[in-house]
Design a protein around this motif. Sequence first.
Motif, PDB file in Angstrom:
ATOM      1  N   LYS B 101     -49.338 128.848  22.992  1.00  0.00           N
ATOM      2  CA  LYS B 101     -48.228 127.433  24.269  1.00  0.00           C
ATOM      3  C   LYS B 101     -48.859 128.512  25.356  1.00  0.00           C
ATOM      4  O   LYS B 101     -48.658 127.636  26.436  1.00  0.00           O
ATOM      5  N   ARG B 102     -47.883 129.701  25.605  1.00  0.00           N
ATOM      6  CA  ARG B 102     -47.904 130.089  27.145  1.00  0.00           C
ATOM      7  C   ARG B 102     -49.606 130.124  27.939  1.00  0.00           C
ATOM      8  O   ARG B 102     -50.322 129.950  29.032  1.00  0.00           O
ATOM      9  N   LYS B 104     -51.289 127.828  27.317  1.00  0.00           N
ATOM     10  CA  LYS B 104     -52.038 126.485  26.894  1.00  0.00           C
ATOM     11  C   LYS B 104     -52.692 126.495  26.138  1.00  0.00           C
ATOM     12  O   LYS B 104     -54.206 125.332  26.339  1.00  0.00           O
ATOM     13  N   TYR B 105     -53.015 126.286  24.606  1.00  0.00           N
ATOM     14  CA  TYR B 105     -53.878 125.641  23.472  1.00  0.00           C
ATOM     15  C   TYR B 105     -52.927 124.380  23.450  1.00  0.00           C
ATOM     16  O   TYR B 105     -52.455 124.281  23.777  1.00  0.00           O
ATOM     17  N   GLU B 106     -54.341 123.698  23.027  1.00  0.00           N
ATOM     18  CA  GLU B 106     -53.926 122.166  22.903  1.00  0.00           C
ATOM     19  C   GLU B 106     -53.249 122.352  21.304  1.00  0.00           C
ATOM     20  O   GLU B 106     -52.618 123.290  20.603  1.00  0.00           O
TER      21      GLU B 106
END
Lengths: 212, 373
Positions: B101-102, B104-106
């Motif tokens: 999440k950090r 910035k994955y989909e």
Amino acid sequence: MNFWNLYGHKLLVAIGVHFLYVLAAVSIGFVVALTLGILLSRVPSIAKMALPLISVFQTIPGVVFIGLLFLSLGMVPATAIVALAIYAVFPILKNTYVGLLSVDKSLLEAARGCGMSKMQSLFEVELPLALPSIIGGLRMSTVYTVSWAVLASMIGLGGLGEFIYIGIATNNNALIVAGAIPSGIMAILLSLLIDAVKKRITHAPQKEASAA
Amino acid sequence: MIRFEHVTKKYGDSVILDDLSFEIKEGEFAVLIGPSGCGKTTTLKSINRLIEPDAGHIYVNGKDIAETDPVKLRRSIGYVIQQIGLFPNMTVAQNIGVVPKRLKYEKSEILKITRELMDMVDMSYDEYGHKYPSELSGGQQQRIGVLRALAASPPIVLMDEPFGALDPMTRSSLQEEIIRLHKKLHKTFVFVTHDMDEALKLADKIIFMEGGHIIQMATPEEMLENPASDLIRSFMGKRAADSAPVQLTAADFMRPNPISVYKNRGIRECTEIMARRHIDSLLIKNDDDTYAGVVSVNSIKRSGKTTGPIGEVPLSENAVSYVTEDAMESFDKLLNSDKDYVVVLNEDDTIAGIVTKTSMAKAMADALWGDAQ
């Protein structure tokens, strides 16, 4: 029934005013306390000096304080709200501070190790975990403020205190009760409401981290 | 992959890391071990900059990590701690997704990774994904802890005594899993422990530290064979070979005094002995006590004889070792032949004993766990 015809409208207005004082004071107090609590939790060395100092404020009788503010601000609702907000700050501040500091150190290390920035660690780990404690402080502040708001009428600013003071002055028990009961009910209802909110947002079974 | 160059760390007057230089290669499973306060954890934590050294340089992939952004660095290095450290306010799936999440994955990508990882440790996403850490057992929690470290597919994973707080059964099954994951994922693992059994089981390379120094850095095999200090030897306990490894010979492993008969004994008498002793073959010796061969029940049957001396039954060949022969060689003979044993002869060709699979196993057990029992 005679009483209701005579005072009913006034009572409703007083309850409304009283509630608005509480709402405004606690809201302001909450924002100030949360900010201050977060800042102090970053520098525990300063907090150890600052917290006792702030708690001294708590010991100044409300009457004195509201009187002093009356002299500088005048007979405006802001006087009552500011005075009440200052009192509302401390329980929330203390619980925020304690709640943040009691977050398990290994979780802070895990957060760092996962590559969270300080802000991310604060907002995604520390604050959520301190939330039960912070809300405990909020509830305490709210209940206190409901009773302290009675003082507003002392400087002619209305609220349920008006009924109580007039009742005492005119030796009219019905008026005293008419002021006391709604404020008691208000304290209980708000406290229940906050508990319900707390239950909703703290889904995970987790230990209570506060001195609430 | 990871290179320390003259790294020093002090707290006040006490030196935690003293001019440390070493290298861990890509894909290696390196285990840092040593007594408490030896600097193993400090070494580990300086790789992801949770601890900053006072002097020296640490290179990860050729880059000096002091010049990288610590937050970015940590997102590219998995980290597992002993206290597990799952965030109790997040679900299992959210915990695993923390680093992706950090980065910035989909969302769909994070979900896919989470499912795959959870399948790898046999905890289905559908069953566990939405649970909170407090609803899992300690072993399950640490599995998730490991998955969280792996989620963003970092080339390096650091583990600080990850199984130290688990019960022995759970620990051992997690060790198996971590070995499996390491084989499958080809990542560089750096693992801290104070448990030599764990180190021997997991490590490609054991780095033994004491007082901020590396005392020995070797494969488990080398360390067992040649511990560099008495401290390491005491860590190994009985597993280490005593001082200089003694050359073991066939004599050390054989069962002495096997049943043997002279050539001129009667066949009937011999079958009688075999029946009484529950064995299916006999060692046959010449009149001068030298070894002649082996007679089995089958060869007696095939010869059709029921009377006469046993010497008239055709003797079968059997693998033979001499007492002075290297034990390894007689094991090889035993394992490579279809016979149940190897006959061990003295220098003068008389029978000394036999090496069977049982005697071999017993001797190995004695060597590993001592002669007790």
